[in-house]
Design a protein around this motif. Structure first.
Motif, PDB file in Angstrom:
ATOM      1  N   ARG A 281      13.068  -7.668   7.725  1.00  0.00           N
ATOM      2  CA  ARG A 281      11.857  -7.364   8.483  1.00  0.00           C
ATOM      3  C   ARG A 281      11.650  -5.852   8.565  1.00  0.00           C
TER       4      ARG A 281
ATOM      5  N   GLU B 264       8.376  -3.730   7.106  1.00  0.00           N
ATOM      6  CA  GLU B 264       7.541  -2.863   7.952  1.00  0.00           C
ATOM      7  C   GLU B 264       7.506  -1.451   7.387  1.00  0.00           C
TER       8      GLU B 264
ATOM      9  N   LYS C  79       5.379  -1.293   4.238  1.00  0.00           N
ATOM     10  CA  LYS C  79       3.951  -1.441   4.534  1.00  0.00           C
ATOM     11  C   LYS C  79       3.328  -0.078   4.815  1.00  0.00           C
TER      12      LYS C  79
ATOM     13  N   GLU D 140       4.842  -8.668   5.186  1.00  0.00           N
ATOM     14  CA  GLU D 140       3.828  -7.771   5.713  1.00  0.00           C
ATOM     15  C   GLU D 140       2.746  -7.683   4.637  1.00  0.00           C
TER      16      GLU D 140
END
Length: 601
Positions: free
Chosen positions: A514, A518, A521, A545
């Motif tokens: 995760r 992030e 992104k 994402e």
């Protein structure tokens, strides 16, 4: 040059934790014995690499020969080997110690015993050294020499009642250190009439002289023009030049037992001179070779790729040159879909990796990208074979794997009591298991078993930041243990990016994935189509994402009028986008790679 009896020679090294004043003490000893005039004196004479000076650390062990007229009227020859203090360079330390009979243990009188003080003293004791404790920085207001003496006795078990109190910066009591070296350290032993037996301590490449070899003579003597044989490699050479460092290169006629000096013999590459090898005469060989050192084992691996593919050959040449002077650095070629051609390199630790990267970019003007550092995993296959995995991208099919083993280390951390909670929490987060917790004076000594792949990333930085820089850390590899490890792949627009794949523990995979998504992104610039960024374990997506599409305003030229006209333009744009997404290639900027790899907790 006059010859000196072997009883008047002292070979010693200085061991200490980083920043406790080894190199400064070496400077003062050089100055006090008049080896260099005041005009030639610079700070940290023996640290001659730019990086060593800037960071204030010693990387390569250096030697210097000093002449000292003691109070008893005799003249002594002192051979000093300045050693690195950082845990990554323990290999350099071990071989320097093998060439000496004694050590000065330098301890900062304001900070006391640190983790690497311990590690380096144990190295010296293993090498059978006589040790003289020296308390440095006694001129500081915070110095507590009596407390530190107690610490040395408690923790290391050395008698510190006659430790020499000095200040290497101001030059206080430097003469007492020299007297202690002469009277408290033993002279070397050796038989001048036996066949030549010399230890190859170090070797480096000099553009004018070829390979320069640093030797410590054990038995016999080494003269100019004598034919020598390296017992490990079996190669034969003829000695061109013999000399000593005082600190400048000074030629001598011969080297006798107990002396340390250098030779050149038209050796073409450093790979021909194995550190720890035994040198003997070709015609009159010594019966038994010296035990030598165990070769340095790379612990951390990472890929280095040139930012500009045209620099690949320059990178290959530069690595070859660094390899000349650093036997513990290894590399092999690899290619990656995202980054092109590059090299998979092995290092002794993260500091070593950083130093090599910095030297490549500085001394050879190369722009490099480094992939995430990884360690060597042992993979036991169902078919019964075991393979070593250096690069997570090469992991075999999961169905064929029985178990994966990862390397574990035993870490010793010394920290002030106030930060103990945070340090324990950090070790627990990194899947550590506690072995021991005790106190040295007011400081806690924590011993943990930790998986190495949790440490190579940013453990050291985190440790320093939670303890405001006061904790010190030392580790050694212990064994391989089975772990529940999975390969985390990053997919950008459905394509795996091999440079970002890594092996992580199953319990940490989702959080890691995760965080990576992030981060990417924010780092990947928007394209004209939607880009999904996904983290996957095998076929299962665990995080996603989306990078929004850039959109051109196609209806700008329609003012007023028919809604169906606008609709038609928007639908046309949509069609184009759909087609583009099928064939669209995502450009991931180099900075995104570098930033994504610098994962922080």
């Amino acid at each position: 040059m006059t010859t000196h009896p072997i009883d008047n020679i002292r070979n010693f090294s200085i061991v200490a934790h980083i920043d406790h004043g080894k190199s400064t003490l070496a400077d003062r000893l050089i100055q006090f014995t008049g080896a260099l005039s005041d005009r030639e004196m610079t700070e940290q004479v023996l640290d001659n690499m730019d990086i060593e000076r800037e960071r204030g650390i010693t990387i390569k062990a250096q030697t210097v020969r000093l002449t000292y007229k003691a109070r008893d009227g005799k003249t002594y020859i002192l051979n000093l080997i300045d050693t690195p203090g950082h845990v990554d360079f323990a290999y350099e330390v071990s071989r320097s110690l093998a060439a000496c009979e004694g050590s000065l243990l330098v301890v900062d009188a304001s900070q006391g015993v640190e983790a690497q003080t311990l590690a380096n003293v144990y190295h010296a004791l293993d090498a059978g050294h006589e040790i003289v404790p020296v308390l440095n920085k006694v001129d500081l207001p915070a110095a507590e020499p009596d407390r530190v003496k107690e610490q040395i006795e408690e923790v290391i078990g050395l008698d510190a009642s006659d430790a020499v109190p000095i200040s290497a910066k101001t030059g206080l009591n430097i003469d007492l250190v020299l007297e202690a070296i002469v009277h408290r350290l033993p002279p070397p032993k050796g038989d001048p009439d036996a066949p030549l037996k010399a230890l190859l301590v170090d070797s480096w490449y000099d553009a004018y002289l070829g390979v320069v070899v640093l030797v410590r003579i054990i038995d016999g003597s080494l003269k100019k023009a004598s034919a020598i044989t390296m017992m490990g490699t079996g190669a034969n050479y003829v000695v061109d030049r013999i000399g000593v460092f005082s600190p400048k290169m000074t030629d001598v006629e011969s080297l006798k037992p107990g002396e340390i000096g250098f030779i050149t013999a038209q050796i073409k590459q450093v790979a021909d001179t194995r550190v720890g090898d035994t040198i003997t005469e070709t015609r009159r060989r010594t019966a038994q070779a010296l035990p030598g050192f165990k070769p340095a084992q790379p612990v951390v691996f990472c890929g280095l790729f040139p930012v500009d593919a045209a620099q690949f050959e320059d990178l290959r040449a530069a690595m070859g040159k660094l390899r000349l002077n650093d036997a513990s650095f290894s590399f092999e070629m690899e290619s990656s879909a995202a980054l092109g051609f590059g090299f998979r390199c092995g290092f002794l630790g993260l500091l070593h990796l950083e130093i090599i990267q910095e030297r490549l970019s500085r001394e050879f003007n190369l722009d490099l990208i480094a992939t995430a550092p990884s360690v060597i995993y042992k993979i036991n296959m169902r078919a019964g074979e075991t393979i070593e995995l250096h690069n997570p991208a090469d992991m075999p099919d999961v169905m064929k794997i029985e178990t994966i083993e990862e390397p574990w280390i035993r870490a010793t951390i010394l920290t002030p009591d106030d930060y103990l909670g945070a340090v324990l929490k950090l070790c627990e987060e990194r899947r550590g298991s506690q072995v021991d917790l005790g106190y040295i004076g007011s400081r806690a000594k924590v011993v943990y078993d930790l998986p190495l792949n949790e440490v190579v990333f940013d453990f050291y930085d985190r440790l320093k930041s939670i303890s405001k820089g006061y904790a010190s850390f030392d580790y050694n590899l212990t064994d391989y243990r089975e772990g529940d490890l999975v390969k985390l792949s990053m997919l950008v627009n459905g394509e795996p990016v091999d440079a970002l794949s890594m092996l992580v523990h199953r319990t940490r995979a989702e959080q890691r994935g995760r965080a990576m998504c992030e981060k990417l992104k924010d780092l990947i610039p928007p394209h004209l189509f939607v880009i999904p960024i996904q983290a996957a374990i095998g076929g299962k997506i665990i995080a996603r994402e989306t990078v929004r599409a850039l959109r051109k305003d196609v209806t700008a030229k329609c003012y007023g009028g028919d809604a169906s006209r606008k609709r038609k333009l928007l639908d046309k744009q949509k069609e184009g986008k759909k087609r583009m997404r099928q064939f669209g290639k995502v450009e991931i900027p180099q900075e995104a790679f570098i930033a994504a790899l610098k994962m922080d907790g």
